[in-house]
Design an enzyme around this catalytic site. Structure first.
Site, PDB file in Angstrom:
ATOM      1  N   GLU A   1       0.821  -1.212   0.000  1.00 16.41           N
ATOM      2  CA  GLU A   1       0.000   0.000   0.000  1.00 16.41           C
ATOM      3  C   GLU A   1       0.859   1.268   0.000  1.00 16.41           C
ATOM      4  O   GLU A   1       0.530   2.248  -0.654  1.00 16.41           O
ATOM      5  CB  GLU A   1      -0.961   0.014   1.195  1.00 16.41           C
ATOM      6  CG  GLU A   1      -2.132  -0.946   1.052  1.00 16.41           C
ATOM      7  CD  GLU A   1      -3.019  -0.617  -0.156  1.00 16.41           C
ATOM      8  OE1 GLU A   1      -3.079   0.546  -0.580  1.00 16.41           O
ATOM      9  OE2 GLU A   1      -3.639  -1.562  -0.692  1.00 16.41           O
TER      10      GLU A   1
ATOM     11  N   GLY B   1      10.750   6.883  -6.155  1.00 22.12           N
ATOM     12  CA  GLY B   1      10.382   8.285  -5.893  1.00 22.12           C
ATOM     13  C   GLY B   1       9.679   8.467  -4.556  1.00 22.12           C
ATOM     14  O   GLY B   1       9.392   7.500  -3.847  1.00 22.12           O
TER      15      GLY B   1
ATOM     16  N   TYR C   1      -6.670   6.625   4.192  1.00 28.80           N
ATOM     17  CA  TYR C   1      -6.849   5.636   3.132  1.00 28.80           C
ATOM     18  C   TYR C   1      -6.020   4.371   3.425  1.00 28.80           C
ATOM     19  O   TYR C   1      -6.538   3.247   3.378  1.00 28.80           O
ATOM     20  CB  TYR C   1      -6.447   6.210   1.756  1.00 28.80           C
ATOM     21  CG  TYR C   1      -6.243   5.109   0.751  1.00 28.80           C
ATOM     22  CD1 TYR C   1      -7.329   4.544   0.091  1.00 28.80           C
ATOM     23  CD2 TYR C   1      -4.979   4.562   0.528  1.00 28.80           C
ATOM     24  CE1 TYR C   1      -7.166   3.487  -0.778  1.00 28.80           C
ATOM     25  CE2 TYR C   1      -4.807   3.495  -0.345  1.00 28.80           C
ATOM     26  CZ  TYR C   1      -5.901   2.962  -0.996  1.00 28.80           C
ATOM     27  OH  TYR C   1      -5.743   1.908  -1.841  1.00 28.80           O
TER      28      TYR C   1
ATOM     29  N   ASP D   1      -9.387   6.468  -2.394  1.00 27.67           N
ATOM     30  CA  ASP D   1      -8.250   7.037  -3.124  1.00 27.67           C
ATOM     31  C   ASP D   1      -8.785   7.572  -4.451  1.00 27.67           C
ATOM     32  O   ASP D   1     -10.003   7.640  -4.661  1.00 27.67           O
ATOM     33  CB  ASP D   1      -7.152   5.984  -3.335  1.00 27.67           C
ATOM     34  CG  ASP D   1      -7.596   4.851  -4.251  1.00 27.67           C
ATOM     35  OD1 ASP D   1      -8.814   4.770  -4.569  1.00 27.67           O
ATOM     36  OD2 ASP D   1      -6.753   4.043  -4.660  1.00 27.67           O
TER      37      ASP D   1
END
Ligand code: SF4
Length: 374
Positions: free
Chosen positions: A34, A78, A117, A135
């Site tokens: 996740e 990233g 979330y 989301d």
């Protein structure tokens, strides 16, 4: 509302993609997936997740790994704050929960890097709790099914969507309790909360896509306001985002005896602790002689010596948040070398063990290739 649940669960049980993190109920493995999936596509995450789980298969291993190992495993994904928060959270679980992943929603939410979330996703998928998720994918699906005209990024509309997501998962839980319904390709038995949330995420990812949603194969077509009113392509009604700001950086490739000058980014900045070539921001609009002298000035300031020669090497474009960045790289020749260099000298072979910021990773590969070929 209740009518939506059975077709979503049935569809998910037959159409769920076979993703590696769907073959487990281990909350640690689901949490890693996740966090990696935040802002990142499934196909990109898959090899990263597999490598992470191979190298750090249990929470204890993630908590005790060195920062270099964590950064290397994350290199290229990233948003590196995610990796650092992940390790902080792993250590917190070791200290406060005796190394056992917490089951309580509030405890999960209290972990660094975990928002509403992500906490909802972990608690529903790993523990089958009725914790909703919202989301970008789920937001789009619900906005269309319920024909919501307001911008879902607005606070009030967002609250409304959370409410809908909460009602849906409560319905799934109630239906499960009533029928002990089974679902999912793993044969796990009763896990309707897990499947309901994943069905919404999956529908948004593969059917109810931002452009050209495939309404003809959608399991909730007959219940979808946007489809019935032929408005699927108009929803969600998102306000235009702020336009991207261009930024330009000059990166310096300095070589000495087959080694390059590289440095580590400090704490508290974007891409903190990752490696990079020395660089400086220059005016995005500079052209001609002003551009040339800005690069020479930046090189002199960074290196502490005026360069003898500066030659363009390559240009790398990338985006971070709302910035569209152009990184221009230059090969710099010096007469002598700084006594206290602004970094360390590393060979191209040593680069393999360092975690570079994405643009600098590309530059490292490019520079090494150029130098080797002269
Ligand atoms: Fe999305 Fe179309 Fe399905 Fe409605 S019918 S949820 S717009 S794919």
């Amino acid at each position: 509302m209740a009518k939506l649940v059975p077709p979503l669960l049935d569809w998910f049980s037959q159409n769920a993609r076979d993703l590696p993190w769907r073959r487990t109920r281990d909350p640690y493995a689901i949490w890693i997936s996740e966090i990696m999936l935040q802002q990142t596509q499934v196909k990109t995450v898959r090899p990263y997740w597999e490598r992470w789980m191979r190298e750090l298969p249990i929470l204890e291993a993630a908590a005790s790994a060195g920062p270099d190992k964590i950064h290397k495993l994350w290199e290229g994904l990233g948003y590196y704050t995610r990796a650092r928060n992940l390790q902080k959270a792993a250590r917190q679980i070791m200290e406060r929960h005796g190394g056992k992943f917490p089951r309580n929603f509030e405890d999960v939410l209290a972990l660094p890097g975990v928002g509403r979330y992500t906490a909802g996703a972990i608690c529903s998928i790993a523990f089958n709790q009725a914790t909703p998720v919202l989301d970008g994918n789920v937001m789009r699906v619900l906005t269309r099914i319920f024909g919501i005209e307001d911008d879902p990024r607005e606070r009030k509309t967002g609250q409304w969507l959370w409410q809908i997501a909460g009602d849906l998962i409560a319905q799934a839980k109630a239906a499960e309790t009533a029928k002990r319904k089974t679902c999912g390709r793993s044969g796990r038995g009763t896990n309707s909360c897990s499947c309901l949330n994943q069905s919404l995420m999956e529908l948004g990812a593969v059917v109810c896509t931002p452009r050209n949603p495939e309404c003809q194969i959608c399991p909730v077509q007959r219940l979808c306001v946007a489809f019935l009113q032929n408005r699927a392509d108009k929803l969600p009604a998102l306000r235009r985002r702020v336009t991207a700001t261009p930024r330009r950086f000059a990166a310096l490739v300095v070589e000495r005896n087959g080694k390059f000058l590289v440095r580590r980014r400090p704490a508290g900045v974007v891409n903190a602790h990752l490696w990079e070539f020395p660089n400086a921001e220059i005016g995005a609009g500079l052209r001609g002689p002003r551009h040339t002298s800005a690069i020479a000035e930046a090189a002199t300031e960074i290196l502490g010596l005026a360069p003898a020669e500066i030659k363009p090497l390559c240009q790398i474009k990338h985006s971070i948040t709302r910035y569209r960045i152009t990184m221009e790289a230059f090969r710099v020749r010096l007469n002598g070398f700084p006594s206290t260099p602004p970094g360390v000298w590393m060979s191209a072979e040593e680069f393999d063990s360092l975690a570079f910021a994405a643009a600098h990773k590309k530059l490292a590969l490019f520079a090494a290739g150029c130098m080797l070929s002269g």
